[in-house]
Design an enzyme around this catalytic site. Structure first.
Site, short mmCIF file in Angstrom:
data_model
loop_
_atom_site.label_atom_id
_atom_site.label_comp_id
_atom_site.label_asym_id
_atom_site.label_seq_id
_atom_site.Cartn_x
_atom_site.Cartn_y
_atom_site.Cartn_z
N LEU A 103 0.89 -1.16 0.00
CA LEU A 103 0.00 0.00 0.00
C LEU A 103 0.92 1.20 0.00
O LEU A 103 1.90 1.23 0.76
CB LEU A 103 -0.86 0.02 1.26
CG LEU A 103 -2.16 -0.78 1.29
CD1 LEU A 103 -2.74 -0.76 2.69
CD2 LEU A 103 -3.17 -0.23 0.30
N ASP A 104 0.68 2.19 -0.84
CA ASP A 104 1.62 3.30 -0.88
C ASP A 104 1.57 4.11 0.42
O ASP A 104 0.66 3.97 1.24
CB ASP A 104 1.43 4.17 -2.13
CG ASP A 104 0.06 4.79 -2.23
OD1 ASP A 104 -0.67 4.82 -1.23
OD2 ASP A 104 -0.28 5.26 -3.33
N LYS A 105 2.58 4.93 0.62
CA LYS A 105 2.78 5.63 1.88
C LYS A 105 1.56 6.44 2.34
O LYS A 105 1.21 6.43 3.51
CB LYS A 105 4.02 6.52 1.79
CG LYS A 105 4.46 7.13 3.11
CD LYS A 105 5.78 7.89 2.93
CE LYS A 105 6.25 8.51 4.23
NZ LYS A 105 7.54 9.23 4.05
#
Length: 240
Positions: A103-105
């Site tokens: 999951l991106d930041k």
């Protein structure tokens, strides 16, 4: 019969094939004392070491499967040099594990962590059509055209996204269920239609729902793992 080195490291539970390839590229893996290369194969009796530590079938540990509610700001990487926000240091689990996918930041929600490299490949293979469900808020009011376009497919990254389930939940909020995992897919889809994602939360992967507080993790239940394995039974096997 010869076995590919990355597959071997996955089978003994040391890391995923993807991480194994990175370790090999960085020159941290040896076979019989010699630095290995991508695509290397093992014969019976070969000795493998990672950063000087011998890895063999006795290294194999009990399979670990965790569901984690990732907070915003945590990076889904096994690279411990990413400080202070890498997922491994944040969880601080006592045994070696690695995330399945990412999951991106700026995103939050459900992500799996494991030491089972085989399950990683089965879940991540795009052609296996495994569902992932998200709740998304955008910067302005959603209209019917937006919902229809998201459902039918949006042109991003030189392709058109697969048809998917989309349901409006409020003026600026919607639910979307994807069966593919293009890089930053939902954000790119929204941007292509003139919207900007304000918040993005993954609430389900296949049969497992997000049911734990932010920043916490739990083990899969026996029932969840049994059902997950049934869902994965028909998944395409990765190449040797």
């Amino acid at each position: 019969m010869a076995t590919r080195l990355n597959k071997y490291l996955s089978q003994v539970g040391y890391c995923s094939r993807r991480v194994a390839d990175r370790l090999i590229e960085e020159g941290k893996v040896t076979i019989n004392g010699k630095i290995s290369r991508i695509g290397a194969k093992l014969e019976e009796g070969d000795q493998v070491k990672v950063e000087g530590q011998r890895i063999d079938k006795s290294t194999k540990q009990k399979k670990i499967y965790l569901a984690f509610n990732k907070p915003v700001g945590i990076v889904c990487t096994t690279n411990r040099k990413v400080e202070p926000a890498n997922i491994i240091d944040f969880i601080n689990y006592p045994k070696r594990i690695f995330p399945i996918g990412r999951l991106d930041k700026p995103s939050e929600g459900l992500i799996f962590l494991t030491n089972d490299g085989d399950i990683v490949n089965k879940i991540l293979r795009a052609r296996n059509n495994h569902e992932k469900e998200y709740i998304v808020s955008v910067n302005r009011v959603i209209d019917r055209d937006f919902i229809q376009s998201m459902r039918n497919g949006v042109e991003i990254l030189d392709t058109v996204t697969r048809r998917c389930f989309v349901k409006q939940l409020g003026g600026k909020k919607f639910k979307i269920i994807l069966t593919q995992g293009l890089n930053r897919q939902i954000r790119r889809m929204c941007e292509a239609l003139g919207y900007r994602v304000q918040s993005l939360k993954r609430v389900r992967i296949m049969n497992i729902n997000l049911d734990i507080p932010t920043g916490k993790y739990r083990e899969f239940t026996k029932e969840e793992l049994l059902e997950l394995n049934e869902l994965l039974e028909n998944s395409f096997k990765t190449f040797d």
